[in-house]
Motif scaffolding. Structure first.
Motif, PDB file in Angstrom:
ATOM      1  N   VAL A 132       0.851  -1.186   0.000  1.00 40.25           N
ATOM      2  CA  VAL A 132       0.000   0.000   0.000  1.00 40.25           C
ATOM      3  C   VAL A 132       0.887   1.236   0.000  1.00 40.25           C
ATOM      4  O   VAL A 132       1.708   1.422   0.913  1.00 40.25           O
ATOM      5  CB  VAL A 132      -0.930   0.027   1.230  1.00 40.25           C
ATOM      6  CG1 VAL A 132      -1.791   1.292   1.218  1.00 40.25           C
ATOM      7  CG2 VAL A 132      -1.807  -1.210   1.252  1.00 40.25           C
ATOM      8  N   LYS A 133       0.737   2.081  -1.012  1.00 40.25           N
ATOM      9  CA  LYS A 133       1.505   3.319  -1.116  1.00 40.25           C
ATOM     10  C   LYS A 133       0.553   4.506  -1.085  1.00 40.25           C
ATOM     11  O   LYS A 133      -0.317   4.632  -1.949  1.00 40.25           O
ATOM     12  CB  LYS A 133       2.323   3.347  -2.405  1.00 40.25           C
ATOM     13  CG  LYS A 133       3.393   2.254  -2.480  1.00 40.25           C
ATOM     14  CD  LYS A 133       4.189   2.356  -3.771  1.00 40.25           C
ATOM     15  CE  LYS A 133       5.292   1.310  -3.832  1.00 40.25           C
ATOM     16  NZ  LYS A 133       6.099   1.420  -5.079  1.00 40.25           N
ATOM     17  N   LEU A 134       0.741   5.371  -0.092  1.00 41.44           N
ATOM     18  CA  LEU A 134      -0.096   6.563   0.037  1.00 41.44           C
ATOM     19  C   LEU A 134       0.759   7.816  -0.129  1.00 41.44           C
ATOM     20  O   LEU A 134       1.872   7.892   0.416  1.00 41.44           O
ATOM     21  CB  LEU A 134      -0.782   6.587   1.411  1.00 41.44           C
ATOM     22  CG  LEU A 134      -1.651   5.380   1.766  1.00 41.44           C
ATOM     23  CD1 LEU A 134      -2.261   5.561   3.144  1.00 41.44           C
ATOM     24  CD2 LEU A 134      -2.737   5.164   0.723  1.00 41.44           C
ATOM     25  N   HIS A 135       0.239   8.781  -0.876  1.00 42.47           N
ATOM     26  CA  HIS A 135       0.929  10.055  -1.092  1.00 42.47           C
ATOM     27  C   HIS A 135       0.157  11.146  -0.368  1.00 42.47           C
ATOM     28  O   HIS A 135      -0.958  11.499  -0.761  1.00 42.47           O
ATOM     29  CB  HIS A 135       1.008  10.359  -2.595  1.00 42.47           C
ATOM     30  CG  HIS A 135       1.745  11.615  -2.920  1.00 42.47           C
ATOM     31  ND1 HIS A 135       1.605  12.278  -4.123  1.00 42.47           N
ATOM     32  CD2 HIS A 135       2.624  12.357  -2.188  1.00 42.47           C
ATOM     33  CE1 HIS A 135       2.361  13.352  -4.111  1.00 42.47           C
ATOM     34  NE2 HIS A 135       2.990  13.431  -2.952  1.00 42.47           N
ATOM     35  N   LEU A 136       0.727  11.666   0.697  1.00 42.44           N
ATOM     36  CA  LEU A 136       0.073  12.683   1.504  1.00 42.44           C
ATOM     37  C   LEU A 136       0.360  14.077   0.945  1.00 42.44           C
ATOM     38  O   LEU A 136       1.526  14.452   0.762  1.00 42.44           O
ATOM     39  CB  LEU A 136       0.561  12.615   2.952  1.00 42.44           C
ATOM     40  CG  LEU A 136       0.475  11.255   3.653  1.00 42.44           C
ATOM     41  CD1 LEU A 136       0.936  11.392   5.097  1.00 42.44           C
ATOM     42  CD2 LEU A 136      -0.915  10.682   3.585  1.00 42.44           C
ATOM     43  N   THR A 271      -5.509   2.808  -7.116  1.00 40.33           N
ATOM     44  CA  THR A 271      -5.034   2.284  -8.395  1.00 40.33           C
ATOM     45  C   THR A 271      -4.212   1.044  -8.081  1.00 40.33           C
ATOM     46  O   THR A 271      -3.221   1.120  -7.338  1.00 40.33           O
ATOM     47  CB  THR A 271      -4.162   3.316  -9.125  1.00 40.33           C
ATOM     48  OG1 THR A 271      -4.941   4.479  -9.400  1.00 40.33           O
ATOM     49  CG2 THR A 271      -3.633   2.744 -10.436  1.00 40.33           C
ATOM     50  N   VAL A 272      -4.621  -0.098  -8.619  1.00 36.58           N
ATOM     51  CA  VAL A 272      -3.993  -1.361  -8.246  1.00 36.58           C
ATOM     52  C   VAL A 272      -3.344  -2.019  -9.459  1.00 36.58           C
ATOM     53  O   VAL A 272      -3.960  -2.123 -10.524  1.00 36.58           O
ATOM     54  CB  VAL A 272      -5.022  -2.325  -7.624  1.00 36.58           C
ATOM     55  CG1 VAL A 272      -4.345  -3.636  -7.215  1.00 36.58           C
ATOM     56  CG2 VAL A 272      -5.689  -1.686  -6.405  1.00 36.58           C
ATOM     57  N   THR A 273      -2.106  -2.459  -9.291  1.00 42.22           N
ATOM     58  CA  THR A 273      -1.388  -3.205 -10.332  1.00 42.22           C
ATOM     59  C   THR A 273      -0.850  -4.496  -9.728  1.00 42.22           C
ATOM     60  O   THR A 273      -0.737  -4.624  -8.502  1.00 42.22           O
ATOM     61  CB  THR A 273      -0.213  -2.380 -10.896  1.00 42.22           C
ATOM     62  OG1 THR A 273       0.656  -1.996  -9.806  1.00 42.22           O
ATOM     63  CG2 THR A 273      -0.710  -1.121 -11.594  1.00 42.22           C
ATOM     64  N   GLY A 274      -0.505  -5.451 -10.589  1.00 43.92           N
ATOM     65  CA  GLY A 274       0.066  -6.704 -10.123  1.00 43.92           C
ATOM     66  C   GLY A 274      -0.824  -7.892 -10.388  1.00 43.92           C
ATOM     67  O   GLY A 274      -1.769  -7.826 -11.192  1.00 43.92           O
ATOM     68  N   ASN A 275      -0.562  -8.992  -9.691  1.00 43.00           N
ATOM     69  CA  ASN A 275      -1.341 -10.213  -9.866  1.00 43.00           C
ATOM     70  C   ASN A 275      -1.307 -11.018  -8.571  1.00 43.00           C
ATOM     71  O   ASN A 275      -0.523 -10.740  -7.649  1.00 43.00           O
ATOM     72  CB  ASN A 275      -0.819 -11.039 -11.039  1.00 43.00           C
ATOM     73  CG  ASN A 275       0.643 -11.404 -10.882  1.00 43.00           C
ATOM     74  OD1 ASN A 275       1.010 -12.206 -10.023  1.00 43.00           O
ATOM     75  ND2 ASN A 275       1.505 -10.797 -11.712  1.00 43.00           N
ATOM     76  N   ALA A 276      -2.151 -12.033  -8.519  1.00 45.36           N
ATOM     77  CA  ALA A 276      -2.298 -12.806  -7.287  1.00 45.36           C
ATOM     78  C   ALA A 276      -1.075 -13.659  -6.968  1.00 45.36           C
ATOM     79  O   ALA A 276      -0.860 -14.029  -5.811  1.00 45.36           O
ATOM     80  CB  ALA A 276      -3.537 -13.700  -7.402  1.00 45.36           C
ATOM     81  N   LEU A 284      -2.641   5.481  -3.755  1.00 46.52           N
ATOM     82  CA  LEU A 284      -3.713   6.459  -3.576  1.00 46.52           C
ATOM     83  C   LEU A 284      -3.131   7.773  -3.072  1.00 46.52           C
ATOM     84  O   LEU A 284      -2.260   7.786  -2.206  1.00 46.52           O
ATOM     85  CB  LEU A 284      -4.731   5.938  -2.554  1.00 46.52           C
ATOM     86  CG  LEU A 284      -5.970   6.819  -2.322  1.00 46.52           C
ATOM     87  CD1 LEU A 284      -6.880   6.820  -3.557  1.00 46.52           C
ATOM     88  CD2 LEU A 284      -6.737   6.342  -1.098  1.00 46.52           C
ATOM     89  N   GLN A 285      -3.626   8.884  -3.630  1.00 45.26           N
ATOM     90  CA  GLN A 285      -3.299  10.200  -3.088  1.00 45.26           C
ATOM     91  C   GLN A 285      -4.248  10.523  -1.951  1.00 45.26           C
ATOM     92  O   GLN A 285      -5.448  10.303  -2.059  1.00 45.26           O
ATOM     93  CB  GLN A 285      -3.408  11.275  -4.167  1.00 45.26           C
ATOM     94  CG  GLN A 285      -3.165  12.691  -3.625  1.00 45.26           C
ATOM     95  CD  GLN A 285      -3.277  13.739  -4.705  1.00 45.26           C
ATOM     96  OE1 GLN A 285      -2.335  13.977  -5.443  1.00 45.26           O
ATOM     97  NE2 GLN A 285      -4.432  14.355  -4.823  1.00 45.26           N
TER      98      GLN A 285
END
Length: 290
Positions: A132-136, A271-276, A284-285
């Motif tokens: 999980v990447k959040l941009h504050l 916004t999600v990328t990748g695979n299982a 997310l911003q």
């Protein structure tokens, strides 16, 4: 005769002078008109003598809009909606039956990988890996990065249980952690994809604090919100082992019937990328009026 001849000569000289004067005037007018035309177009003059305005507007998305007019740049971004912390925050605001539940007071709570329990608890949450990447960003200051601010993040297990609260995991504290934003306002957590329990779309809770040193109690929080996930990604994850109950619960709900996201989810949808197999990355911003 002599007087008449002298008068004629005088008249001819006057006429010639008049014609010459008229020609000079015409040449001056022609040149003046050209100069006026050049001046009106800004040609031949200093760049600051005219006014040039250029306006550029980026495509409007949830990540903000930048508008440039002349030499002035203005950036705007939306404030992420305030949402309930729910019944299982573990931020000191309620009890878990055996006392006040406050994961923020635990030693080691400031960490990036939240899949394991800490402070004497040894459990590990299993599931599909999720980063999980959040941009504050500061919505009151042209979306400036909120460097040094902190996020407390928590969510349920693959089978919909919350550590510290749910039966069987009250002694665990995994899937909870705090991260302080770097110089770019970014925080990142390594966790698992949350399950879907009955009555709610899959989600992750988080609170924003002014710093990691103030992230010790809910009384210091600046914002509480939730992260949502695209339904197709959830379906992919829930087709894997360990998420069978989540698959059934997801099929019985939608964003329009969810009691938190039904009023709109655009600003909270990651916004999600990748695979299982290799894992997913959700970005997310987070706009905060700091």
């Amino acid at each position: 005769m002599e007087a008449h001849d002298a008068g004629l000569a005088h008249d001819l000289q006057t006429l010639a002078a008049s014609i010459a004067e008229r020609r000079r005037a015409l040449r001056w007018l022609a040149g003046g008109a050209g100069a006026l035309a050049l001046w009106g177009c800004g040609g031949g003059g200093d760049d600051t003598s005219g006014t040039s305005t250029t306006t550029t507007t980026d495509t409007t998305t949830s990540t903000g809009t930048t508008t440039t007019t002349g030499s002035t740049s203005t950036t705007t971004c939306p404030v992420i909606p305030e949402e309930t912390a729910g019944p299982y925050p573990g931020d000191g605001s309620n009890s878990n039956g055996s006392g006040i539940a406050n994961a923020l007071a635990l030693s080691g709570i400031v960490r990036s990988d939240i899949r394991s329990s800490i402070a004497g608890a040894t459990g590990v949450a299993n599931g599909v890996t999720l980063t999980v990447k959040l941009h504050l960003v500061n919505t009151n200051s042209s979306c400036a990065d909120l460097s040094g601010y902190a996020v407390y993040l928590w969510h349920c297990t693959a089978d919909g249980k919350y550590s510290m609260y749910s039966s069987g995991v009250t002694g665990e504290n995994y899937l909870r952690g705090v991260q302080q934003a770097d110089s770019d306002g970014l925080v990142a957590f390594t966790t698992i994809f949350p399950g879907c329990y009955s009555g709610r779309m899959p989600h992750i809770h988080f609170e924003v604090y002014r710093s990691s040193t103030t992230a010790t109690s809910y009384t210091n929080k600046l914002k509480t919100s939730q992260i949502a996930f695209p339904t197709d990604v959830c379906a992919e994850v829930y087709a894997t082992s360990g998420y069978s109950a989540s698959a059934a619960n997801l099929a019985a709900i939608s964003f329009s019937t969810d009691n938190v996201f039904s009023d709109g989810v655009t600003l909270q949808l990651a916004t999600v990328t990748g695979n299982a197999t290799d894992g997913y990355v959700a970005e997310l911003q987070v706009g905060v009026g700091a």
